[in-house]
Motif scaffolding. Structure first.
Motif, PDB file in Angstrom:
ATOM      1  N   ASP A 198       4.136  -3.700 -10.877  1.00 46.44           N
ATOM      2  CA  ASP A 198       5.369  -2.937 -11.098  1.00 46.44           C
ATOM      3  C   ASP A 198       5.121  -1.441 -10.927  1.00 46.44           C
ATOM      4  O   ASP A 198       5.915  -0.733 -10.296  1.00 46.44           O
ATOM      5  N   GLU A 199       4.018  -0.962 -11.498  1.00 45.28           N
ATOM      6  CA  GLU A 199       3.745   0.474 -11.404  1.00 45.28           C
ATOM      7  C   GLU A 199       3.344   0.867  -9.991  1.00 45.28           C
ATOM      8  O   GLU A 199       3.729   1.931  -9.492  1.00 45.28           O
ATOM      9  N   ILE A 200       2.572   0.015  -9.343  1.00 44.28           N
ATOM     10  CA  ILE A 200       2.198   0.287  -7.951  1.00 44.28           C
ATOM     11  C   ILE A 200       3.450   0.345  -7.075  1.00 44.28           C
ATOM     12  O   ILE A 200       3.602   1.243  -6.234  1.00 44.28           O
ATOM     13  N   ASN A 201       4.367  -0.576  -7.293  1.00 42.11           N
ATOM     14  CA  ASN A 201       5.603  -0.600  -6.507  1.00 42.11           C
ATOM     15  C   ASN A 201       6.433   0.658  -6.732  1.00 42.11           C
ATOM     16  O   ASN A 201       6.940   1.269  -5.780  1.00 42.11           O
ATOM     17  N   TRP A 202       6.570   1.064  -7.999  1.00 40.48           N
ATOM     18  CA  TRP A 202       7.352   2.266  -8.341  1.00 40.48           C
ATOM     19  C   TRP A 202       6.802   3.496  -7.619  1.00 40.48           C
ATOM     20  O   TRP A 202       7.557   4.280  -7.030  1.00 40.48           O
ATOM     21  N   LEU A 203       5.492   3.648  -7.618  1.00 40.98           N
ATOM     22  CA  LEU A 203       4.883   4.824  -7.003  1.00 40.98           C
ATOM     23  C   LEU A 203       4.872   4.732  -5.482  1.00 40.98           C
ATOM     24  O   LEU A 203       5.128   5.727  -4.790  1.00 40.98           O
ATOM     25  N   GLU A 204       4.595   3.553  -4.951  1.00 36.98           N
ATOM     26  CA  GLU A 204       4.585   3.425  -3.492  1.00 36.98           C
ATOM     27  C   GLU A 204       5.971   3.703  -2.902  1.00 36.98           C
ATOM     28  O   GLU A 204       6.087   4.324  -1.834  1.00 36.98           O
ATOM     29  N   MET A 205       7.014   3.274  -3.594  1.00 35.75           N
ATOM     30  CA  MET A 205       8.366   3.537  -3.096  1.00 35.75           C
ATOM     31  C   MET A 205       8.623   5.041  -2.967  1.00 35.75           C
ATOM     32  O   MET A 205       9.285   5.487  -2.028  1.00 35.75           O
ATOM     33  N   ARG A 206       8.096   5.842  -3.892  1.00 33.85           N
ATOM     34  CA  ARG A 206       8.311   7.302  -3.828  1.00 33.85           C
ATOM     35  C   ARG A 206       7.512   7.901  -2.669  1.00 33.85           C
ATOM     36  O   ARG A 206       7.984   8.798  -1.976  1.00 33.85           O
ATOM     37  N   ALA A 207       6.293   7.423  -2.460  1.00 36.65           N
ATOM     38  CA  ALA A 207       5.500   7.910  -1.329  1.00 36.65           C
ATOM     39  C   ALA A 207       6.188   7.559  -0.013  1.00 36.65           C
ATOM     40  O   ALA A 207       6.315   8.401   0.890  1.00 36.65           O
ATOM     41  N   LYS A 208       6.648   6.334   0.086  1.00 38.56           N
ATOM     42  CA  LYS A 208       7.351   5.887   1.295  1.00 38.56           C
ATOM     43  C   LYS A 208       8.659   6.644   1.468  1.00 38.56           C
ATOM     44  O   LYS A 208       9.112   6.888   2.602  1.00 38.56           O
ATOM     45  N   GLY A 209       9.272   7.053   0.356  1.00 43.53           N
ATOM     46  CA  GLY A 209      10.549   7.762   0.389  1.00 43.53           C
ATOM     47  C   GLY A 209      10.443   9.231   0.732  1.00 43.53           C
ATOM     48  O   GLY A 209      11.458   9.929   0.756  1.00 43.53           O
ATOM     49  N   GLY A 210       9.229   9.718   0.971  1.00 43.14           N
ATOM     50  CA  GLY A 210       9.091  11.069   1.490  1.00 43.14           C
ATOM     51  C   GLY A 210       8.500  12.103   0.569  1.00 43.14           C
ATOM     52  O   GLY A 210       8.375  13.281   0.960  1.00 43.14           O
ATOM     53  N   PHE A 211       8.112  11.745  -0.653  1.00 39.95           N
ATOM     54  CA  PHE A 211       7.493  12.747  -1.525  1.00 39.95           C
ATOM     55  C   PHE A 211       6.132  13.136  -0.948  1.00 39.95           C
ATOM     56  O   PHE A 211       5.297  12.276  -0.663  1.00 39.95           O
ATOM     57  N   GLY A 212       5.920  14.428  -0.806  1.00 39.12           N
ATOM     58  CA  GLY A 212       4.693  14.904  -0.172  1.00 39.12           C
ATOM     59  C   GLY A 212       3.464  14.706  -1.021  1.00 39.12           C
ATOM     60  O   GLY A 212       2.347  14.610  -0.494  1.00 39.12           O
ATOM     61  N   LEU A 213       3.649  14.657  -2.333  1.00 37.38           N
ATOM     62  CA  LEU A 213       2.565  14.369  -3.263  1.00 37.38           C
ATOM     63  C   LEU A 213       3.100  13.422  -4.321  1.00 37.38           C
ATOM     64  O   LEU A 213       4.132  13.690  -4.941  1.00 37.38           O
ATOM     65  N   THR A 214       2.415  12.312  -4.485  1.00 35.42           N
ATOM     66  CA  THR A 214       2.830  11.296  -5.455  1.00 35.42           C
ATOM     67  C   THR A 214       1.814  11.262  -6.582  1.00 35.42           C
ATOM     68  O   THR A 214       0.642  10.944  -6.364  1.00 35.42           O
ATOM     69  N   MET A 215       2.271  11.623  -7.785  1.00 31.97           N
ATOM     70  CA  MET A 215       1.382  11.694  -8.942  1.00 31.97           C
ATOM     71  C   MET A 215       1.664  10.553  -9.907  1.00 31.97           C
ATOM     72  O   MET A 215       2.813  10.213 -10.168  1.00 31.97           O
TER      73      MET A 215
END
Length: 359
Positions: free
Chosen positions: A39-56
């Motif tokens: 669940d947490e991996i999915n939440w963060l990967e979606m933000r990276a895929k969605g264009g955030f230049g840095l995903t923390m």
């Protein structure tokens, strides 16, 4: 718009494709042993895929005793490496920088989670916390450094030190919570020694090419604005970090200290000579106008939290449409599930912000 989507290079040599950081958001999605869930991996990967230049990531505790929240991500054991490696690889596959926020809750560690009395720079009757011995302070510093090494071994681009929100590093910086009489207490120089010893240790062990940032509280929690500015100035002068993240709560606000009002809180930091070190801030960054305000005020990047929860692809949506208007809370549970928040995350958010999730 052009500045928002310009690449940003850090002193360590790493580069992000735009000016959008995903804020480190507590979400209660990890397992009890601190290992990552899908669940947490999915939440963060979606933000990276969605264009955030840095995903923390959310705050990751660097030893078991420093846990601050149920379901918190951990980075205190090699047993957590498989999930961390999987996460780092997925974030980076979308062109986003992958960063872990390193954390220890200190006197804010609930006894019911750790089974132990919380620890602090000096004893606190209010929080039923005991003071750390000199040797335990040394161990704390080492735990943060080892957390950074573990992040690097997992493939992350870097780490951010959580020195804000009255967690352990912030407690050392605070004259209210730090009454020590050794080299870690007294003057601001001494009270900031834990922070700078951690930074020096990480830089020595992880190398010049490892991305290293710090999150600071500018005021509150026993932190005076003048001392926060002095700490920021020293961070810039020492040139061991790559970025400073100011947790302002509201990027538009003036200082709480009435004698310092008449100008924005952020201006006390943007006016400092920071060389190539990058400066960002979090706090009610929601609309494109908010992002523009922050960048025009002198920030190099902005951190987005609630807006990123509502739109996993906020940067991509804005890039495609300069008139993009983000949705507003409250939103339904089904909406948030579709945006990659798990049921546990939604329950946590609903408890913290009752007006965020509609019934």
């Amino acid at each position: 718009m052009s500045t928002m989507f310009q690449a940003l290079r850090f002193p360590c040599g790493k580069e992000m494709p735009n000016r959008f950081f995903l804020s480190p958001l507590t979400n209660s999605q990890s397992f009890a042993d601190g290992s990552l869930s899908d669940d947490e991996i999915n939440w963060l990967e979606m933000r990276a895929k969605g264009g955030f230049g840095l995903t923390m990531t959310a705050a990751a505790h660097i030893n078991k005793d420093g846990q601050g929240f149920p379901g918190q991500l951990g980075i205190f054991s090699d047993s957590q490496l498989p999930g961390l490696k999987k996460l780092a690889k997925k974030i980076k596959s979308h062109g986003s920088l992958a960063v872990v926020q390193l954390h220890h809750a200190g006197l804010r560690s609930p006894r019911e989670l750790t089974g132990l009395a919380p620890v602090a720079p000096t004893p606190s009757e209010k929080f039923a916390a005991r003071g750390l011995s000199h040797g335990e302070v040394k161990r704390l510093i080492e735990d943060f450094i080892q957390g950074a090494e573990r992040a690097k071994n997992a493939g992350f681009d870097g780490v951010e030190l959580h020195a804000a929100h009255n967690y352990i590093i912030c407690q050392f910086l605070s004259s209210e919570f730090n009454q020590r009489t050794d080299e870690y207490g007294g003057s601001l120089q001494n009270r900031s020694k834990v922070l700078f010893d951690i930074i020096t240790g990480i830089r020595k062990r992880c190398g010049a090419g490892f991305l290293l940032g710090v999150r600071l509280t500018p005021e509150r929690h026993g932190i005076e604005l003048a001392e926060a500015v002095a700490t920021a100035k020293t961070l810039f002068e020492k040139r061991e970090i790559d970025f400073l993240d100011i947790s302002a709560w509201d990027i538009y606000k003036e200082p709480a200290d009435e004698s310092l009002r008449g100008r924005s809180l952020l201006s006390y930091f943007t006016e400092l000579d920071r060389g190539d070190i990058r400066l960002g801030a979090a706090g009610k960054v929601y609309t494109p106008a908010d992002i523009k305000f922050g960048l025009d005020a002198g920030l190099d990047f902005v951190l987005m939290g609630r807006a990123a929860m509502l739109h996993h692809n906020y940067p991509s949506l804005l890039s495609a449409n300069s008139e993009f208007a983000p949705n507003r809370a409250p939103v339904s549970r089904d909406y948030l599930l579709a945006e990659g928040l798990s049921a546990a995350f939604i329950d946590y958010v609903g408890g913290q912000w009752p007006d965020f999730v509609s019934s």
